[in-house]
Motif scaffolding. Structure first.
Motif, PDB file in Angstrom:
ATOM      1  N   ASP A 159      -0.243   7.089  11.504  1.00 39.15           N
ATOM      2  CA  ASP A 159       0.557   5.905  11.827  1.00 39.15           C
ATOM      3  C   ASP A 159       0.875   5.049  10.599  1.00 39.15           C
ATOM      4  O   ASP A 159       1.618   4.075  10.699  1.00 39.15           O
ATOM      5  CB  ASP A 159      -0.162   5.035  12.867  1.00 39.15           C
ATOM      6  N   VAL A 160       0.303   5.392   9.448  1.00 34.41           N
ATOM      7  CA  VAL A 160       0.522   4.614   8.227  1.00 34.41           C
ATOM      8  C   VAL A 160       1.624   5.266   7.395  1.00 34.41           C
ATOM      9  O   VAL A 160       1.500   6.406   6.954  1.00 34.41           O
ATOM     10  CB  VAL A 160      -0.773   4.504   7.389  1.00 34.41           C
ATOM     11  N   ALA A 161       2.728   4.530   7.190  1.00 36.00           N
ATOM     12  CA  ALA A 161       3.841   5.049   6.383  1.00 36.00           C
ATOM     13  C   ALA A 161       3.688   4.643   4.917  1.00 36.00           C
ATOM     14  O   ALA A 161       4.009   5.423   4.012  1.00 36.00           O
ATOM     15  CB  ALA A 161       5.170   4.539   6.925  1.00 36.00           C
ATOM     16  N   ILE A 162       3.211   3.418   4.670  1.00 38.11           N
ATOM     17  CA  ILE A 162       3.040   2.923   3.307  1.00 38.11           C
ATOM     18  C   ILE A 162       1.652   2.320   3.178  1.00 38.11           C
ATOM     19  O   ILE A 162       1.234   1.501   3.996  1.00 38.11           O
ATOM     20  CB  ILE A 162       4.113   1.866   2.951  1.00 38.11           C
ATOM     21  N   PHE A 163       0.955   2.729   2.115  1.00 39.55           N
ATOM     22  CA  PHE A 163      -0.393   2.240   1.820  1.00 39.55           C
ATOM     23  C   PHE A 163      -0.385   1.741   0.378  1.00 39.55           C
ATOM     24  O   PHE A 163      -0.202   2.531  -0.553  1.00 39.55           O
ATOM     25  CB  PHE A 163      -1.411   3.373   1.995  1.00 39.55           C
ATOM     26  N   LEU A 164      -0.528   0.439   0.195  1.00 35.89           N
ATOM     27  CA  LEU A 164      -0.503  -0.146  -1.141  1.00 35.89           C
ATOM     28  C   LEU A 164      -1.866  -0.728  -1.491  1.00 35.89           C
ATOM     29  O   LEU A 164      -2.537  -1.317  -0.639  1.00 35.89           O
ATOM     30  CB  LEU A 164       0.532  -1.275  -1.226  1.00 35.89           C
ATOM     31  N   ILE A 165      -2.247  -0.560  -2.756  1.00 34.39           N
ATOM     32  CA  ILE A 165      -3.455  -1.189  -3.280  1.00 34.39           C
ATOM     33  C   ILE A 165      -3.008  -2.114  -4.405  1.00 34.39           C
ATOM     34  O   ILE A 165      -2.425  -1.659  -5.395  1.00 34.39           O
ATOM     35  CB  ILE A 165      -4.453  -0.141  -3.824  1.00 34.39           C
ATOM     36  N   GLY A 168      -0.531  -4.027  -4.528  1.00 33.72           N
ATOM     37  CA  GLY A 168       0.910  -3.968  -4.693  1.00 33.72           C
ATOM     38  C   GLY A 168       1.450  -2.671  -5.254  1.00 33.72           C
ATOM     39  O   GLY A 168       2.648  -2.536  -5.477  1.00 33.72           O
ATOM     40  N   ARG A 169       0.584  -1.699  -5.466  1.00 28.93           N
ATOM     41  CA  ARG A 169       1.018  -0.405  -6.016  1.00 28.93           C
ATOM     42  C   ARG A 169       0.719   0.713  -5.010  1.00 28.93           C
ATOM     43  O   ARG A 169      -0.255   0.644  -4.277  1.00 28.93           O
ATOM     44  CB  ARG A 169       0.304  -0.101  -7.327  1.00 28.93           C
ATOM     45  N   ASP A 170       1.553   1.742  -5.062  1.00 31.68           N
ATOM     46  CA  ASP A 170       1.374   2.886  -4.174  1.00 31.68           C
ATOM     47  C   ASP A 170      -0.030   3.458  -4.352  1.00 31.68           C
ATOM     48  O   ASP A 170      -0.481   3.663  -5.486  1.00 31.68           O
ATOM     49  CB  ASP A 170       2.438   3.941  -4.484  1.00 31.68           C
ATOM     50  N   GLY A 171      -0.715   3.687  -3.252  1.00 36.28           N
ATOM     51  CA  GLY A 171      -2.073   4.211  -3.318  1.00 36.28           C
ATOM     52  C   GLY A 171      -2.279   5.311  -2.305  1.00 36.28           C
ATOM     53  O   GLY A 171      -1.391   5.614  -1.509  1.00 36.28           O
ATOM     54  N   ASP A 211      -9.949  -6.203  -4.038  1.00 37.23           N
ATOM     55  CA  ASP A 211      -8.703  -5.446  -3.892  1.00 37.23           C
ATOM     56  C   ASP A 211      -7.944  -5.953  -2.675  1.00 37.23           C
ATOM     57  O   ASP A 211      -8.541  -6.445  -1.710  1.00 37.23           O
ATOM     58  CB  ASP A 211      -8.967  -3.942  -3.719  1.00 37.23           C
ATOM     59  N   ILE A 212      -6.628  -5.822  -2.741  1.00 36.94           N
ATOM     60  CA  ILE A 212      -5.767  -6.186  -1.615  1.00 36.94           C
ATOM     61  C   ILE A 212      -5.033  -4.928  -1.174  1.00 36.94           C
ATOM     62  O   ILE A 212      -4.329  -4.301  -1.963  1.00 36.94           O
ATOM     63  CB  ILE A 212      -4.756  -7.284  -2.010  1.00 36.94           C
ATOM     64  N   VAL A 213      -5.239  -4.554   0.066  1.00 37.48           N
ATOM     65  CA  VAL A 213      -4.597  -3.376   0.646  1.00 37.48           C
ATOM     66  C   VAL A 213      -3.543  -3.830   1.635  1.00 37.48           C
ATOM     67  O   VAL A 213      -3.790  -4.710   2.468  1.00 37.48           O
ATOM     68  CB  VAL A 213      -5.646  -2.485   1.350  1.00 37.48           C
ATOM     69  N   SER A 214      -2.342  -3.250   1.534  1.00 33.63           N
ATOM     70  CA  SER A 214      -1.261  -3.558   2.474  1.00 33.63           C
ATOM     71  C   SER A 214      -0.928  -2.294   3.256  1.00 33.63           C
ATOM     72  O   SER A 214      -0.769  -1.216   2.669  1.00 33.63           O
ATOM     73  CB  SER A 214      -0.029  -4.036   1.714  1.00 33.63           C
ATOM     74  N   LEU A 215      -0.832  -2.442   4.569  1.00 36.22           N
ATOM     75  CA  LEU A 215      -0.553  -1.309   5.452  1.00 36.22           C
ATOM     76  C   LEU A 215       0.758  -1.551   6.217  1.00 36.22           C
ATOM     77  O   LEU A 215       0.925  -2.593   6.841  1.00 36.22           O
ATOM     78  CB  LEU A 215      -1.678  -1.132   6.461  1.00 36.22           C
TER      79      LEU A 215
END
Length: 70
Positions: A38-44, A46-49, A59-63
């Motif tokens: 279900d996760v299309a973009i995973f950023l750590i 602000g960078r692709d992770g 760390d800041i993770v964006s889902l």
């Protein structure tokens, strides 16, 4: 603690930001009950992770889920 920022449908019943103690993205998904597929973009930070990347305190993770529309 890792700050997890959730977007779109991931915010439902979870909010915009949550704090999670986790060693990587896989553990985050397990703790907040989101399926890997279900996760299309995973950023750590602000960078692709990747879900396997080791995380450290602060760390800041964006889902992001897949975006639909038409």
């Amino acid at each position: 603690m890792i700050e997890v920022r959730l977007f779109a449908t991931f915010r439902e019943n979870r909010g915009k930001k949550i704090q999670v103690d986790a060693k990587d993205g896989n553990e985050i998904l397990e703790k907040i009950d989101i399926k890997k597929e279900d996760v299309a973009i995973f950023l750590i930070n602000g960078r692709d992770g990747s879900l396997d990347t080791p995380l450290k305190d602060e760390d800041i993770v964006s889902l992001f889920p897949p975006v639909g529309g038409g």
